[in-house]
Design a protein around this motif. Structure first.
Motif, mmCIF file in Angstrom:
data_model
loop_
_atom_site.group_PDB
_atom_site.id
_atom_site.type_symbol
_atom_site.label_atom_id
_atom_site.label_comp_id
_atom_site.label_asym_id
_atom_site.label_seq_id
_atom_site.Cartn_x
_atom_site.Cartn_y
_atom_site.Cartn_z
ATOM 1 N N ASN A 1 38.860 42.319 35.692
ATOM 2 C CA ASN A 1 37.641 41.646 35.248
ATOM 3 C C ASN A 1 36.642 42.694 34.719
ATOM 4 N N ASP A 29 51.497 43.516 39.311
ATOM 5 C CA ASP A 29 51.717 42.106 39.669
ATOM 6 C C ASP A 29 53.180 41.994 40.102
ATOM 7 N N ASN A 55 49.259 36.626 37.999
ATOM 8 C CA ASN A 55 49.969 35.356 38.133
ATOM 9 C C ASN A 55 50.526 35.161 39.529
ATOM 10 N N THR A 99 40.629 41.176 39.870
ATOM 11 C CA THR A 99 41.709 41.163 38.866
ATOM 12 C C THR A 99 42.281 39.756 38.763
ATOM 13 N N THR A 100 42.969 39.508 37.633
ATOM 14 C CA THR A 100 43.651 38.232 37.411
ATOM 15 C C THR A 100 45.144 38.507 37.328
#
Length: 881
Positions: A706, A761, A730, A727-728
């Motif tokens: 972000n 991730d 999945n 953070t983004t």
């Protein structure tokens, strides 16, 4: 009599109308010799009084009425004595308004007057005890009224007080539907004029009727196992009966007493033989209302007729030309069992191709023989008629027995064999072959054996040749031996006579048919050639030396590792050459196989010849097995290539589609999809089939940081969990201390200023990591400027408690600060910043004091914040060892 005369204090509307009418029509009362119109009301409470039996209507006309006139009952109420003028109101069986007209016999201005009588409703007096039997389907509730009193009027209505649903219009009660017990029904006479409604309730007690049950017939045959009925309970043939009844009978002595209900059926038959035996069950009511009820069970035993060994003879078979004069009869002769003399129903059927007719006659058995005629109308056409006796029984039988009978006879009406309009079919025949003559079409030939005579003429001649043949399904054929037709060309057969060998019927014939005898094909220079192949590849057979042939059928055999006998193939021939492919189903084994062509047919003439020089051997080479493969899954960042797939080796070739001919390089990077591999034999060139491998390249997207997600305030003591929240991803975030071969860090790890962390991730379903997200941490993102706690002293004595001078958390709020400490003489003792935040009480920057240790005493500090133009701070501290 307490009747209500006109003009009471409170007049009814009807009375008012009568008064008005009387007023307008009685203009001169003195002139009315018939008196005046008047009205009277008799309600139900008055109707039962004796005075209501003699109401003097004449007295109601008034003093002006002249006697001797005539009365008229306008509504035919039936209660008025037309002679005396006295009304018996009780004789009027309905409530209502009734009028009676008096006509004076004396001439005057108005010589008639009308008396109106209003009869109120009377519902009668019910009896105290009313009973009905439960089997009474139409009990009249009017029987429930006390006969000692006046009966109720008839135009009332009944109501079902208990809701039994068993009441019909007119007061008819279905006692069975109402059920046992006492039920109330109210009879109501509606109100009329000033007379109120009146009701009476009839209570009916329904008593349970005796139930003798519904009997059923026991119908037995002497052939049945009567021993099963040696202790037969008659109660089993009753349905729904009351217990406690008494059985009775006459003549058999099977019932021994009032408690006996069982009979010995076997004994009945043994003693009395076949017959009808009746037993009566009587049930007595438990009340005085219902009557005794009875049911009768009948046991009928019939004698079985057994015609085993019986014969039926139908006379007699004829030929077609005998039909007009033929007569027929059937004779049934008993078998091993006797048949009583007497009259019998004989049911027989006549079955023919025209259909089935069934007849029943009454015929007489006499000394074991029964004869009956068969009408010739049933046998007017050529056919086989099967006459069968389907049933035979005494005219008095109820059908208890299935009589044993299975007799039939066939009456034959034979046709004359007729073939003049038939079709003869003789296909062209090759030299040295028999000629088959087929007879079909319009014939009447039944199945069987026949004899035929014929002549030949043309290229081959013959006189009076006889052949025997069999007809089946209307079709037949016979052969002219090849030895009788040795010469090619046109020959004609002429049939002169035909005889049915079964019936002996003979007929002449003029039927003729021509046919052709054909030459054989020439294959003197015939040759065969076949190349070696791989298994499952087509095996092509090359043929030469077929001369002028254009279309042929070959018969061939396969021997060796593959065996097939009497195979057939049809091929086209061009310029003496042809080829065909041996079906792959015949070539399932690898190795040496030999082809031998044994026969060739010229399809132009259908003539064939045996081949002696049509043999050729060839080899079917083994093809490699389809490679054994497994589907693979990789992570994209592994950068896998074709060379990473299994199997490996120079004999394996990989393709990106099932039909592709371009071999993939072993350095080609893999993508998601299907890949195909085959094995190639370098010596034979044979290839395996292609195996498919499904490749899945799992790619995990790099997590996204972000905006300003790397900035924290050190005062908050942020951890990797806080960084993860910025953070983004999945799936699941994991953090390492290096992009490659790093150590995974716990999410509770405290973040450090200026340290770079590597986030991945991670997918638990594919076991793949994304590429790294690199994040360098800043802990100075603090939006507040609190008052610092600046210690005013410290004790560097080595006890680990307050051994250094440090301003807590200043590096997070003022990351570029500097700290200077001076002694009371203005000498600089220590210079610090966020990289050197603590003073240990030594002359770390300047050697002043004994042995490098600052002495106890007061010292002075200056803090330069170097942020947002904040002014430096000054103060003092005390050092005490």
């Amino acid at each position: 009599m307490a009747s209500k005369i006109l003009f009471p204090p409170k007049l009814s509307f009807l009375h008012f109308v009568i008064i008005v009418i009387s007023f307008f029509f009685a203009t001169n009362i003195n002139a009315q010799c018939a008196g005046n119109d008047n009205a009277i009301t008799i309600c139900g409470t008055d109707l039962i009084k004796s005075s209501s039996q003699a109401v003097n209507l004449f007295s109601l006309l008034g003093g002006g009425a002249v006697s001797g006139g005539t009365w008229t009952d306008n509504r035919l109420s039936g209660g008025l004595n037309l002679t005396t003028g006295f009304l018996n109101a009780q004789a009027i069986r309905k409530s209502g308004v009734f009028t009676y007209t008096y006509m004076s016999n004396v001439g005057c201005g108005d010589n008639s007057s009308t008396i109106t009588v209003i009869v109120g409703g009377y519902s009668g007096v019910s009896s105290p005890d009313v009973s009905a039997c439960g089997d009474d389907m139409a009990f009249n509730l009017f029987l429930g009224f006390n006969g000692q009193f006046l009966g109720p009027q008839t135009n009332g209505f009944w109501s079902d007080d208990d809701g039994t649903g068993a009441l019909s219009p007119g007061g008819i009660l279905n006692a069975n539907k109402a059920g046992m017990g006492t039920h109330s029904f109210t009879y109501t006479m509606p109100a009329i004029d000033t007379c109120p409604a009146q009701s009476s309730t009839v209570s009916v007690t329904v008593f349970l009727p005796p139930e003798p049950g519904t009997p059923s017939l026991l119908l037995l045959c002497s052939s049945d196992n009567l021993a099963l009925y040696n202790d037969f309970d008659l109660n089993s043939k009753l349905d729904g009966e009351d217990a406690g009844g008494i059985w009775s009978e006459a003549g058999t002595s099977e019932i021994s007493g009032i408690l006996d209900s069982k009979v010995n059926v076997q004994n009945l038959y043994n003693v009395f033989g076949a017959g009808v035996y009746s037993f009566t069950y009587s049930v007595f009511p438990d009340n005085p209302i219902c009557s005794i009820k009875q049911s009768t069970v009948h046991i009928i035993i019939e004698e079985q007729l057994d015609f085993t060994g019986a014969t039926l003879v139908v006379n007699s078979d004829i030929c077609e030309n005998e039909i007009p004069s033929a007569n027929y009869n059937a004779v049934l002769t008993k078998g091993i069992k006797n048949v009583p003399n007497g009259n019998y129903y004989v049911e027989y059927s006549i079955l023919s191709p025209l259909g089935t007719t069934t007849n029943t006659i009454i015929a007489t058995f006499n000394n074991g023989v029964l004869t009956f005629p068969l009408s010739s109308v049933n046998f007017k056409q050529v056919a086989d008629y099967t006459v069968s006796i389907t049933d035979i029984r005494s005219v008095t039988s109820l059908g208890a027995c299935i009589n044993v009978i299975d007799v039939s006879d066939i009456l034959h009406v034979f046709p004359l064999p007729k073939i003049n309009t038939a079709t003869l079919t003789i296909d062209p025949v090759c030299k040295n072959s028999d000629a088959v003559v087929a007879l079909s079409g319009n014939t009447n030939l039944s199945d069987g054996n026949y004899s035929i005579e014929y002549n030949l003429f043309g290229s081959n001649t013959l006189i009076s040749r006889q052949e025997i043949f069999t007809v089946s399904g209307g079709l037949t054929s016979f052969s002219i031996p090849a030895s009788l037709i040795p010469i090619a060309g046109n020959t004609t057969i002429s049939i002169t006579k035909i005889t049915n060998l079964t019936t002996g019927c003979t007929n002449t014939s003029t039927l003729t048919k021509g046919f052709v005898i054909k030459a054989l094909p020439d294959v003197t220079n015939f040759k065969v050639d076949i190349k070696d192949v791989c298994k499952n590849q087509p095996v092509t057979v090359l043929l030469t030396g077929l001369g002028t042939l254009t279309n042929v059928t070959l018969n061939y055999d396969l021997t060796g590792v593959n065996t097939a006998i009497n195979q057939t193939v049809t091929i086209l021939v061009s310029s003496g050459k042809a080829d065909f492919i041996i079906p792959s189903a015949l070539l399932i084994n690898t190795g040496a196989t030999s082809l031998a062509i044994t026969y060739i047919i010229d399809n132009g003439t259908s003539c064939g010849i045996i081949i002696t020089n049509g043999t050729k051997s060839f080899t079917i080479n083994t093809i490699p097995n389809v490679p054994i493969v497994n589907d693979e899954k990789f992570c994209k960042n592994e950068n896998k290539t074709i060379g990473d797939l299994s199997p490996i080796g120079t004999q394996y070739q990989w393709f990106d589609s099932l039909t592709s001919t371009t071999v993939l390089s072993k350095t080609s990077f893999l993508v998601s999809g299907n890949y195909y591999v085959k094995e190639v034999n370098a010596t034979t060139g044979c290839e395996s089939g292609r195996a498919v491998v499904n490749i899945v390249i799992n790619e995990i997207e790099v997590p996204i940081l972000n905006q300003d997600g790397q900035n924290f305030c050190g005062l908050d003591h942020p951890t990797l969990q806080n960084l993860t929240a910025n953070t983004t991803a999945n799936e699941t975030m994991s953090w390492f201390d290096a992009a490659i071969n790093g150590n995974q860090l716990a999410l509770t790890t405290l973040l450090k200023e200026g340290i770079t962390y590597y986030g991945f991730d991670y997918s638990s379903s594919t076991n793949c990591y994304s590429n790294a997200l690199e994040v360098t941490i800043s802990l100075s993102n603090c939006n507040t400027t609190p008052d610092f706690f600046i210690p005013d002293g410290f004790s560097p004595n080595g006890d680990t408690v307050n051994d250094t001078f440090k301003i807590p958390n200043i590096e997070f709020i003022f990351p570029n600060y500097s700290l200077e400490i001076y002694n009371r003489y203005g000498n600089l003792m220590f210079s610090g910043n966020k990289n050197k935040p603590e003073w240990d009480g030594k002359n770390s920057d300047y050697k002043i004091g004994i042995d490098g240790f600052a002495p106890n005493g007061v010292y002075f500090y200056i803090i330069n914040y170097n942020k947002e133009n904040k002014s430096p701070s000054q103060g003092r501290l005390y050092l005490n060892r």
